[in-house]
Design an enzyme around this catalytic site. Sequence first.
Site, mmCIF file in Angstrom:
data_model
loop_
_atom_site.group_PDB
_atom_site.id
_atom_site.type_symbol
_atom_site.label_atom_id
_atom_site.label_comp_id
_atom_site.label_asym_id
_atom_site.label_seq_id
_atom_site.Cartn_x
_atom_site.Cartn_y
_atom_site.Cartn_z
ATOM 1 N N HIS A 193 -13.266 -46.328 -67.148
ATOM 2 C CA HIS A 193 -13.079 -47.418 -68.111
ATOM 3 C C HIS A 193 -14.351 -48.250 -68.226
ATOM 4 O O HIS A 193 -14.787 -48.617 -69.331
ATOM 5 C CB HIS A 193 -11.934 -48.328 -67.655
ATOM 6 C CG HIS A 193 -10.559 -47.790 -67.912
ATOM 7 N ND1 HIS A 193 -10.118 -47.423 -69.163
ATOM 8 C CD2 HIS A 193 -9.508 -47.588 -67.069
ATOM 9 C CE1 HIS A 193 -8.858 -47.012 -69.083
ATOM 10 N NE2 HIS A 193 -8.464 -47.092 -67.826
ATOM 11 N N GLU A 195 -8.221 -44.685 -72.328
ATOM 12 C CA GLU A 195 -7.606 -43.968 -71.217
ATOM 13 C C GLU A 195 -8.269 -42.612 -71.017
ATOM 14 O O GLU A 195 -8.406 -42.139 -69.885
ATOM 15 C CB GLU A 195 -6.101 -43.801 -71.465
ATOM 16 C CG GLU A 195 -5.305 -43.280 -70.281
ATOM 17 C CD GLU A 195 -5.270 -44.229 -69.088
ATOM 18 O OE1 GLU A 195 -4.876 -43.773 -67.995
ATOM 19 O OE2 GLU A 195 -5.634 -45.414 -69.242
ATOM 20 N N HIS A 251 -11.244 -43.879 -61.427
ATOM 21 C CA HIS A 251 -10.511 -44.091 -62.681
ATOM 22 C C HIS A 251 -11.030 -45.346 -63.390
ATOM 23 O O HIS A 251 -11.376 -45.305 -64.583
ATOM 24 C CB HIS A 251 -9.019 -44.224 -62.376
ATOM 25 C CG HIS A 251 -8.155 -44.430 -63.578
ATOM 26 N ND1 HIS A 251 -7.476 -43.415 -64.196
ATOM 27 C CD2 HIS A 251 -7.839 -45.564 -64.277
ATOM 28 C CE1 HIS A 251 -6.789 -43.895 -65.232
ATOM 29 N NE2 HIS A 251 -6.995 -45.203 -65.289
ATOM 30 N N GLU A 252 -11.088 -46.451 -62.665
ATOM 31 C CA GLU A 252 -11.549 -47.699 -63.279
ATOM 32 C C GLU A 252 -13.028 -47.620 -63.649
ATOM 33 O O GLU A 252 -13.469 -48.265 -64.608
ATOM 34 C CB GLU A 252 -11.280 -48.883 -62.353
ATOM 35 C CG GLU A 252 -9.814 -49.101 -62.015
ATOM 36 C CD GLU A 252 -8.919 -49.281 -63.228
ATOM 37 O OE1 GLU A 252 -9.415 -49.723 -64.282
ATOM 38 O OE2 GLU A 252 -7.712 -48.980 -63.121
#
Length: 500
Positions: free
Chosen positions: A271, A297, A267-268
């Site tokens: 980003h 997001e 997930h990170e």
Amino acid sequence: MTAYQTAYQTLEARFARIAKLDNALGTLQWDTEVMMPDGAAEARAETTATLSVLRHEMLVAPELGDLLPEAEADNALDGWQRANLGEMARLWTHATAVPADLVEANSRAVSRCEIAWRTARKESDFASLLPSLTEVLARQREIAAVKAAKLGVPLYDALLDSYEPGGRSDRIDAVFEDLAAFLPGFVDEALAHQARQPAVERPLGPFPVESQRALGVRLMEAVGFDFDRGRLDISLHPFCGGSDDDVRITTRYDEADFTSSLMGVLHETGHALYEQGRPADWRYQPVGLARGMSMHESQSLIIEMQASRSRQFLSYAAPLMRDAFGGSGPAWEADNLYRLYTRVERGFIRVDADEATYPAHVILRYRLEKALIEGDMELADLPEAWNRQMTDMLGVTPPNDALGCLQDIHWPGGAWGYFPTYTLGAMTAAQLFDAACRADSDILPGIGRGDFAPLVGWLRENVHGQGSRYATDELLTRATGRPLDAEVFKRHLRTRYLEA
């Protein structure tokens, strides 16, 4: 050289200095969360406060108000420069709208409320938080009022604009109403479909932290994270931060369960890929920044939800997971891991929610905070309203406030207008991933080989490299051929949870 060109160039130089202060603050914030010894907290707070004040003073300098219209009159500006000027004006408007005494009053109210929230949540006592949260809400309404007057938008939209530039609640209302009508019945169907599948087996640990880290790094490299311009570390709460060309992500590890940490890393990484892919030519300018929180997001969710929870990715990753931890047996098979990573379950806590139920948590919060800001409900009625909507949308009723309206720090922390970007991001992710796969038929097979280059290349061209040149709607329409469309997200959910 005309006076107008001089005005624009002066603005570029001013905003480049502000960007470099942001870089310093970003690195200091990372260090505070990851490396700083406890005894340095007071000195660090003084340092960051001083840099923040300097940054604010530069942004609200009166001469900027004169330079902006001068530069705006220059017809020689190209598309990137004009978009950059628009972003400068938006940042300046937000910064100058709120008087200094209100900024200070809000900061004090938030500080008191955050402390009160920690105790209130621990003791599940909303009544004890009510006085300090009432003060925060009052300050947020004042901020909304002065910003709304400058921006010419409704109260809630004035707060939303800080997180989602150009975002408007009337459009969110329509999209969320459509999704809210769909979700309860869909979750029922997904749970029934899941009950007909083989039971999920959880891999048994322990899972050493170093092995988890090594696996995470290997998958980050496969996805495309540039370790020459970034790091992976540990923090209490995972985040992506740092500065230009020094993007730092963090995770936390549980030696009894590697699955959550691994998806947190991915997930990170999503980003981080956005940050590493922003247009280098506009590195120190507002137009070179990411385009709002819903788009940011979406980039994390494309990597975590759309790609890394797919059957293709888990077929590739399953052997790597087995090798990393010496696993064997049915629990380590790709099909079982897929069912583990796509399990649907009703629950009380937003941050623990799965992809299918998460939007209901966000829609609930959006509706409540909008009603509170616009004065359509009293803060004292929040627990009852929260529980009623949880029952209606998710079929569960929180037994106490700790599992209900006290679970998030956003409102005590002054982040009003942020919540809708989570689900807007999920919907945007589905739409972008769908468009990418239609544009390049090798994206899904590539993910199955651990080759993310086709996907990341498409994102670089259509999202990352565009910075903030376009408004969110235009960026999404250019990339996918349509504005945000709930049907794409609903189709994704049906395919993954009803047909797999």
